[in-house]
Design an enzyme around this catalytic site. Structure first.
Site, PDB file in Angstrom:
ATOM      1  N   ARG A   6      -0.817  18.126  26.019  1.00  0.00           N
ATOM      2  CA  ARG A   6      -0.480  18.574  27.368  1.00  0.00           C
ATOM      3  C   ARG A   6       0.340  19.857  27.344  1.00  0.00           C
ATOM      4  NH1 ARG A   6       1.829  14.594  32.077  1.00  0.00           N
ATOM      5  NH2 ARG A   6       2.982  16.109  33.275  1.00  0.00           N
ATOM      6  N   LYS A  57      -2.009   3.264  33.721  1.00  0.00           N
ATOM      7  CA  LYS A  57      -1.283   4.437  33.229  1.00  0.00           C
ATOM      8  C   LYS A  57      -0.738   4.076  31.851  1.00  0.00           C
ATOM      9  CE  LYS A  57       2.136   7.922  34.330  1.00  0.00           C
ATOM     10  NZ  LYS A  57       2.524   8.103  32.939  1.00  0.00           N
ATOM     11  N   ARG A  84      -0.978  12.622  26.432  1.00  0.00           N
ATOM     12  CA  ARG A  84      -2.181  13.174  27.050  1.00  0.00           C
ATOM     13  C   ARG A  84      -2.815  14.189  26.100  1.00  0.00           C
ATOM     14  NH1 ARG A  84      -2.582  14.425  32.763  1.00  0.00           N
ATOM     15  NH2 ARG A  84      -4.782  14.851  33.223  1.00  0.00           N
ATOM     16  N   GLU A 112      -6.831   3.086  37.559  1.00  0.00           N
ATOM     17  CA  GLU A 112      -6.802   2.982  36.096  1.00  0.00           C
ATOM     18  C   GLU A 112      -5.388   2.639  35.649  1.00  0.00           C
ATOM     19  OE1 GLU A 112      -9.897   6.783  35.690  1.00  0.00           O
ATOM     20  OE2 GLU A 112      -7.803   6.947  35.058  1.00  0.00           O
TER      21      GLU A 112
END
Length: 548
Positions: free
Chosen positions: A264, A244, A249, A242
């Site tokens: 995160r 990045k 996040r 995938e």
């Protein structure tokens, strides 16, 4: 002085002091395990939470609303000390807990039990205003010894500073009650409260834990590797590849008509991204999705824009209509942690991916991140080039049969970033600049962790390029608030601001206590999405130096 019973706060403090005095992971775990096993049922959940640094169950979503200023006022009232003197001691000692311990060293302990301390903290959280909280805090600190006050203040401010991670508390629970660590960790993921899990472990009832949504689960982390060949050697083929993304996040929880977004750093950021909340609201019932928040092109709503665009949204708790229109945000989802109210992290990646794709996705605002299965270094090379051409950071490569190991950096997820190496570091000291930057703090000394289990910070360099004037001005205000010590134009600061830095090479150096220095370092960006506990380690620096 009352004796320290197994359920007393004093007994927990004695163990915490012992934990803080050793760097050995095994000794830390053994000490906490011994304390938990000796603690009674009523006090056990409190003890486990306190060791994990939580004043309350994480699922309670409340705080004591106590900050450093209120702590200083309470200490001043008890110690008959001047607030200015306490402020100076805070700068000198660098820790509000140490200030409390020093100022209240002569006070005896009233022998408070853990359950009583937890009740007092709950009363603080429920107090109607600052005056009431101050009175309750004075009363509570007035019944503690200096050692107890030090840990209590640290707990109130959210950092025990004894080198103990949540994962080690889970290990201690497993050891204390003879349960498999995997069962303890799974129960913690489900329940979201290490205190509840400790009691379940004692009763041999970990299997009864059920998923409780709307508390952040741990995020799985990726291990960096330098080349496609290294990745091919590390993972069985075929592996999932995938892009990045250069965003932040997040974890989206969806159930019962409610949506919550957690960063995160485990903060609730739901109100900051209303368009994403609306986009994921129809994904399904009892769903937890892991993904990346991105600034997107309004004309091509799945195309990510540079991180600098997203930064305009990050500091706004309630963005206005103009900002929402100017910087639209979407969610690229790449994993599924729960489905239909059931935790699915133990399923292989390929099964979780199939569930993710089968969700009811909206026309815009959220989408499954594109993925491809590859088997060789040439495929990774081509995918990396395509990701960089699309403006993304690089690649995440995943073992197709891997489970989701929350909160840990294993070898099942690997990241391949930009061709120039980067490190995530934390700022430990700042200086005023020169010329037009003489009025701002623009020169940053930064460090990495000594190891995964050793939070000691080791300096690896200093940088003063890469940020805009506006970013430096904003950081100046932050660093002034974090300052612990001043010497002329140099200031030691609390290590809270994380930066991503790039550089030419890593070389041996006797100038820094790490033994290394970065040549020509440059700041890539501020990493407010990453806590200091997740910065790079000295081992990563040594690897980039060629193991020298």
């Amino acid at each position: 002085m009352p004796s320290a019973s197994p359920d007393s706060f004093a007994a927990l403090v004695a163990t915490a002091d012992a934990v803080g005095a050793t760097r050995s992971r095994l000794e830390k775990v053994a000490a906490v395990a011994a304390r938990l096993s000796a603690t009674g049922d009523a006090a056990l959940p409190v003890a486990a939470r306190f060791f994990a640094g939580h004043a309350f169950p994480p699922t309670a979503a409340c705080t004591t609303q106590v900050g450093p200023a209120l702590v200083r006022q309470a200490i001043a009232a008890l110690a008959d000390a001047d607030a200015a003197h306490l402020g100076a001691r805070a700068v000198a000692l660098g820790d509000a807990g140490d200030v409390a311990g020093e100022a209240l060293a002569a006070r005896p302990s009233a022998g408070l039990g853990l359950v009583a301390v937890a009740a007092r903290l709950a009363a603080l959280a429920a107090a109607p205003g600052t005056t009431a909280r101050r009175a309750l805090l004075v009363e509570l600190l007035g019944e503690t010894s200096g050692r107890e006050a030090r840990l209590l203040v640290r707990l109130l401010l959210g950092e025990l500073r004894i080198g103990l991670k949540a994962a080690q508390v889970e290990e201690a629970i497993a050891r204390a009650f003879g349960r498999p660590l995997a069962d303890v960790r799974r129960a913690t993921q489900l329940a979201g409260d290490v205190g509840e899990v400790a009691l379940l472990a004692r009763r041999d009832a970990l299997a009864t834990a059920r998923l409780r949504l709307f508390h952040p689960l741990g995020f799985m982390l990726a291990q960096p590797l330098p080349t496609p060949d290294a990745i091919v050697a590390a993972l069985p083929a075929p592996f999932a590849v995938e892009d990045k993304y250069d965003g932040i996040r997040v974890q989206a929880h969806v159930a019962g008509g409610r949506v919550a977004l957690f960063s995160r750093t485990l903060d609730d950021v739901t109100a900051r991204f209303p368009e994403v909340v609306a986009a994921v609201a129809g994904l399904g019932e009892g769903v937890v999705v892991d993904g990346e928040l991105l600034a997107v092109d309004a004309a091509a709503p799945t195309r990510a824009l540079p991180f600098q665009q997203l930064q305009q949204r990050l500091g706004r708790k309630a963005p206005g209509a103009a900002l929402l229109a100017r910087v639209p945000v979407g969610l690229a989802a790449f994993d599924l942690l729960a489905h239909a109210g059931v935790l699915v992290v133990d399923e292989p990646w390929r099964a979780r991916r199939a569930r993710l794709e089968a969700l009811t996705w909206p026309a815009a605002g959220a989408w499954p991140a594109p993925v491809r299965l590859l088997s060789d270094a040439a495929g990774i090379d081509a995918a990396f080039a395509a990701a960089r051409a699309a403006g993304n950071e690089g690649l995440i490569v995943k073992e197709a049969g891997s489970s989701y190991a929350a909160g840990r950096r294993g070898g099942a997820w690997i990241k391949l970033k930009r061709a120039l190496a980067t490190l995530d570091v934390v700022v430990v000291a700042v200086e005023r600049g020169h010329g037009r930057r003489r009025a701002v703090l623009s020169d940053y000394t930064f460090a990495v962790r000594a190891g995964d289990d050793d939070p000691t910070l080791r300096v690896v360099g200093k940088a003063f390029t890469g940020l805009t004037d506006a970013e430096i001005l904003a950081l100046t205000a932050r660093f002034e608030a974090l300052t612990l010590e001043r010497h002329g134009g140099w200031q030691r600061v609390r290590p809270e601001v994380v930066l991503e830095v790039t550089f030419d090479v890593v070389q041996p150096s006797a100038r820094h206590d790490s033994g290394y220095a970065l040549r020509f370092p440059r700041i890539v960006r501020v990493r407010d999405d990453k806590p200091p506990s997740e910065i790079d380690t000295l081992a990563r620096v040594a690897a980039l130096a060629g193991g020298r």
